[in-house]
Design an enzyme around this catalytic site. Sequence first.
Site, PDB file in Angstrom:
ATOM      1  N   GLU A 175       0.815  -1.684   0.327  1.00 12.88           N
ATOM      2  CA  GLU A 175       0.031  -0.376  -0.122  1.00 12.88           C
ATOM      3  C   GLU A 175       1.043   1.468   0.298  1.00 12.88           C
ATOM      4  OE1 GLU A 175      -2.311   1.317  -1.473  1.00 12.88           O
ATOM      5  OE2 GLU A 175      -4.336   0.540  -0.758  1.00 12.88           O
ATOM      6  N   ASP A 216      -7.388  -0.364  -3.125  1.00 12.18           N
ATOM      7  CA  ASP A 216      -8.610   1.049  -3.089  1.00 12.18           C
ATOM      8  C   ASP A 216      -9.237   0.492  -4.686  1.00 12.18           C
ATOM      9  OD1 ASP A 216      -6.281   1.066  -4.996  1.00 12.18           O
ATOM     10  OD2 ASP A 216      -6.590   4.043  -4.190  1.00 12.18           O
TER      11      ASP A 216
END
Length: 505
Positions: free
Chosen positions: A223, A299
């Site tokens: 991430e 996401d």
Amino acid sequence: MHPGPIRRNGRARALAFSLMAATSSSLVAAAPCDIYASGGTPCIAAHSTTRALYSAFSGALYQRHPAPGRGGVANAAAQDTFCAGTTCLISVLYDQSGRGNHLTQAPPGGFQGPEANGYDNLASAVGAPVTLKGQRAYGVFVSPGTGYRNNRVSGSAVRDEAEGMYAVLDGTHYNNGCCFDYGNAETNSRDTGNGHMETIYFGDNTVWGSGAGSGPWIMADLENGLFSGANVKQNTGDPSISHRFLTAVVKGGPNRWAIRGANAASGGLSTFYDGARPNAAGYNPMSKEGAIVLGIGGDNSVGAQGTFYEGVMTTGYPSDATENAVQADVVAAGYAVAPLALGGPALPVGSSVSLRATTAGYDTRYLAHAGAAVNTQVVTASSAAALRRQASWTVRTGLAAASGGQCYSFEARDAPGSYLRHYDFELRVATSDGSKQFREDATFCTGAGLSGQGTVSVRAWGYPTRYLRHYNNGGYASSNGGVHAFDAAGSFNADVSWAVATGFA
């Protein structure tokens, strides 16, 4: 939302069909998840559309067939029969671990999906043919916009807990989009901060980091960063790697993680990194959340492409010896290239062809171009010479690497060096710029026409759910029901079925 594990595309009906493994005791003695369990790091998720990942597994892989078996290869023949004359989509990848950690169509996230409701697209069920020990099966061909997810996973690592994962991928099918991932991600489909993911990444994106050479690389998506080692930007010990069948491994625990990789068809694993967590804030300790993604970022970033054949996630930090044994099992499975089996006649490379629409009321029109624009025109033997050339195409071997089979590129007869391609799903004619993207966008695969009657349908190589279609006399790469007007389901099968004739020029 999901009528069944494989969807036969069309507005009129959606038919469920679950594929099980065909019996093949010669393929598996101790399968990957048996090996992980014996090493003290059992699988918490096991996904494959090609074979069973436990020696005793006899459930559905992603379709259903009345003859299950133990440790076998997916029964592709049953799927080929079911999908003939249709566009079939994979809607569920079943988890073989018994925990119910199935992967389904990814929902909207921080990045919205491409469908009207924000969900991601589903993969073609026939986009990635392979053989295992000579038995035909299909992988999951992920085009940009395609993704799978499970945000409610049982048993996955959270926070700084240890885990391992491997995946078998197509090392030639990749891009620099974000992000072709398989592994542990956020449970709300949004970016919740550094260290909230831990997945295998494969591609040649350099925005956050890279390995040696020009890529592609196996890296880890943690991430807000694709990492190849401790250094935030680059680990020159992580090589460019592009085996046709590629084993990718990532594992992580408290302030330790590793990347390993190999040719999935031969040889053993190499270690590309094994050491401390990245030297940036938020990655030590980790804050993993435990969802599972395939083909997308945490996401729901949907710009990547790749092909997935099999993969697992474990609890605990697997030993190198355990992973080496898993790699030996993958090699023994015998992955090999298989041609597309779409039916219909092959097109002679070097020949000149013209493609005539077969939709009632439009069957005097041919696929043609005027400059870059592609449309359909009424053409006859007495038409002007310029128009006859514009409606003629030279058949070339597909420009995309490893496209194989009945996959071709169509060179404009009146503009040598210029090819039919799709761009934002509109057809156009353009001169090759030599890029990987152009070669893929200018490669199309022919098969039996969806409307029958001796026609052919022409599928975009990089988007196997999309077909050459005439719509309002324009030319498009169209899916059967989608967000664009040219994806309208009405008369789809007829609009994507063409009669092949000797070229006018």
